[in-house]
Write a protein that holds these residues in place. Structure first.
Motif, PDB file in Angstrom:
ATOM      1  N   ALA A   1      -0.054   1.999  -2.874  1.00 12.73           N
ATOM      2  CA  ALA A   1       1.317   1.250  -2.829  1.00 12.73           C
ATOM      3  C   ALA A   1       2.203   1.689  -4.041  1.00 12.73           C
ATOM      4  O   ALA A   1       1.662   2.290  -5.066  1.00 12.73           O
ATOM      5  CB  ALA A   1       0.965  -0.148  -3.003  1.00 12.73           C
TER       6      ALA A   1
ATOM      7  N   ASN B   1      -1.093  -2.406   0.908  1.00 15.83           N
ATOM      8  CA  ASN B   1      -0.639  -1.528   1.954  1.00 15.83           C
ATOM      9  C   ASN B   1      -0.430  -2.458   2.990  1.00 15.83           C
ATOM     10  O   ASN B   1      -0.680  -3.846   2.795  1.00 15.83           O
ATOM     11  CB  ASN B   1      -1.494  -0.517   2.293  1.00 15.83           C
TER      12      ASN B   1
ATOM     13  N   SER C   1       8.900  -0.076   1.289  1.00 15.66           N
ATOM     14  CA  SER C   1       7.636  -0.584   1.460  1.00 15.66           C
ATOM     15  C   SER C   1       7.645  -2.100   1.279  1.00 15.66           C
ATOM     16  O   SER C   1       6.863  -2.577   2.062  1.00 15.66           O
ATOM     17  CB  SER C   1       6.783   0.175   0.344  1.00 15.66           C
TER      18      SER C   1
END
Length: 440
Positions: free
Chosen positions: A355, A299, A248
């Protein structure tokens, strides 16, 4: 983690090229040497007491015990692996009960310390004596970076019953600031130090009337590319594991950087009529700086927003030195201090529970709770670094001296400090030679 550590180390030579290309040709070796020397100076200090001061046991979350792992005792060897069981741990348990060899964690965090010190050098290019820089780097790392790294990076660790077996730093564990990879400890810290140091040092001779253009823009672009490449170790590596958080943060780092570069170029085009290669390089670095604290808490849309705001704001901020009259040679304040503040504060606005960090900011229903925490954390690090750097800089100024003489500055720091030149120019005579020397 070893690969991430190597990537973060590569950022320092990348920074050397980035900074080296932006100065005049007579100062390029000196600029590169300030980054390279930080590797040696901080590396030795880290081995002796730096790691212990940053990650040793402490009281009140202020600084680790520098004696606990002096010379890295107990941390070298195949059995020095983090373990949440206090009867088994060799060294210290890591926050979140992460199981990696302690040797790897020591190496990874060393690279952060090196790049933070090296970043400061851009603010004082062309006029700081190399010996003064070496002394400053050693003292600043000891009294500023190591304590701040402890505040921000050292997490509490608990045993299986929830008992705290290692107390970490107060900004992370008591104030609960989200700074995943060093927006405060690295960028705000270095940016505030750069501002203080350039104020004490004074302006370059001829600045701002005399043009001081970058001498090698391909160096700048190469350095920026190496920084972007290495930054994946910086941000994704801070997950301390091959997991979803690492993936991520890799993506948010990429997207924020892309947006920041485009935003900087757009500001240039509107303001100056040209989109430049220097602007592209500076914009992508601004995006990397801003996404560093927030890469685990936003995000994709949040990352794009942070990058766009940082790219535009930093492009405008670099002009403040002309209005306010401080000679920040290579825009450490405009990029690292401003970018670090933007990235740290925007966690409080665009963080989302989707997240990995799992915290919501103001725009995602979290109210002002995280925003005020981010603001306090950023403000404390800024003030501490700025004040302590002023003290260190004045102490060096009134002892061994900080600044090169006017003659040394005119000749160039490469010759005056290192007795070397980066380039052998073809011999020319008379007025042409004089003009070439002055331009260099």
């Amino acid at each position: 983690m070893l690969a991430s550590s190597a990537l973060v180390l590569l950022m320092t030579p990348g920074l050397a090229f980035f900074y080296g290309g932006m100065v005049r040709s007579k100062n390029v070796l000196n600029m590169i040497m300030m980054s390279v020397s930080a590797m040696g100076i901080v590396g030795v200090l880290w081995a002796i007491y730096g790691f212990s001061a940053s990650f040793g046991n402490n009281k009140f979350g202020l600084i680790g015990n520098p004696k606990q792992f002096f010379g890295l005792k107990g941390l070298i060897g195949p059995d020095a692996v983090s373990d949440p069981d206090p009867t088994k741990v060799v060294g210290i348990p890591l926050a979140g009960n992460t199981h990696i060899p302690m040797t790897v964690f020591v190496a990874f965090q060393l690279m952060f310390a090196i790049i933070t010190v090296a970043l400061i050098s851009g603010a004082v290019a062309d006029r700081l004596k190399f010996g003064a820089w070496a002394l400053f780097a050693a003292v600043w790392a000891t009294v500023v970076y190591f304590p701040v790294a402890h505040w921000v990076f050292d997490g509490n660790a608990t045993d299986s019953d929830g008992n705290v077996i290692h107390e970490g730093g107060w900004i992370l564990n008591k104030l609960h600031v989200i700074d995943f990879a060093g927006g405060t400890a690295v960028h705000i810290n270095a940016g505030a130090a750069g501002l203080a140091l350039c104020l004490v040092l004074g302006k370059r001779k001829g600045w701002p009337k005399t043009p001081m253009r970058p001498h090698n823009l391909p160096f700048v672009m190469l350095g920026a590319g190496l920084l972007w490449f290495g930054w994946f170790g910086f941000n994704a590596g801070s997950a301390l594991s091959s997991n979803g958080t690492a993936g991520s943060t890799f993506l948010t780092t990429t997207f924020a950087t892309c947006a920041a570069m485009l935003a900087w170029l757009l500001v240039e085009k509107i303001r100056d009529g040209h989109a430049t290669s220097l602007g592209a390089a500076s914009g992508l670095v601004a995006g990397l700086v801003a996404i560093t604290p927030s890469c685990s808490s936003v995000n994709v849309l949040g990352a794009l927003a942070i990058g766009a705001v940082a790219g535009a704001a930093c492009a405008l901020a670099v002009g403040l030195k002309f209005k306010l009259g401080f000679d920040d040679s290579l825009d450490v304040v405009g990029v690292h201090l401003v970018g670090g503040i933007i990235g740290t504060l925007m966690v409080g606005l665009v963080a989302t529970k989707e997240a990995p960090a799992g915290v919501a900011g103001l725009f995602y229903g979290g109210g002002f709770n995280q925003l005020w925490r981010q603001a306090v954390g950023a403000g404390v690090v800024l003030a501490f670094s700025f004040i302590m750097t002023l003290i260190i800089a004045f102490a060096i100024k009134f002892t061994i001296g900080l600044r090169a003489t006017e003659e040394e500055e005119f000749v160039g720091m490469d010759e005056s400090d290192h007795a070397e030149t980066a380039y052998d120019f073809a011999a020319v005579g008379g007025a042409a030679r004089t003009a070439a020397v002055k331009e260099a």
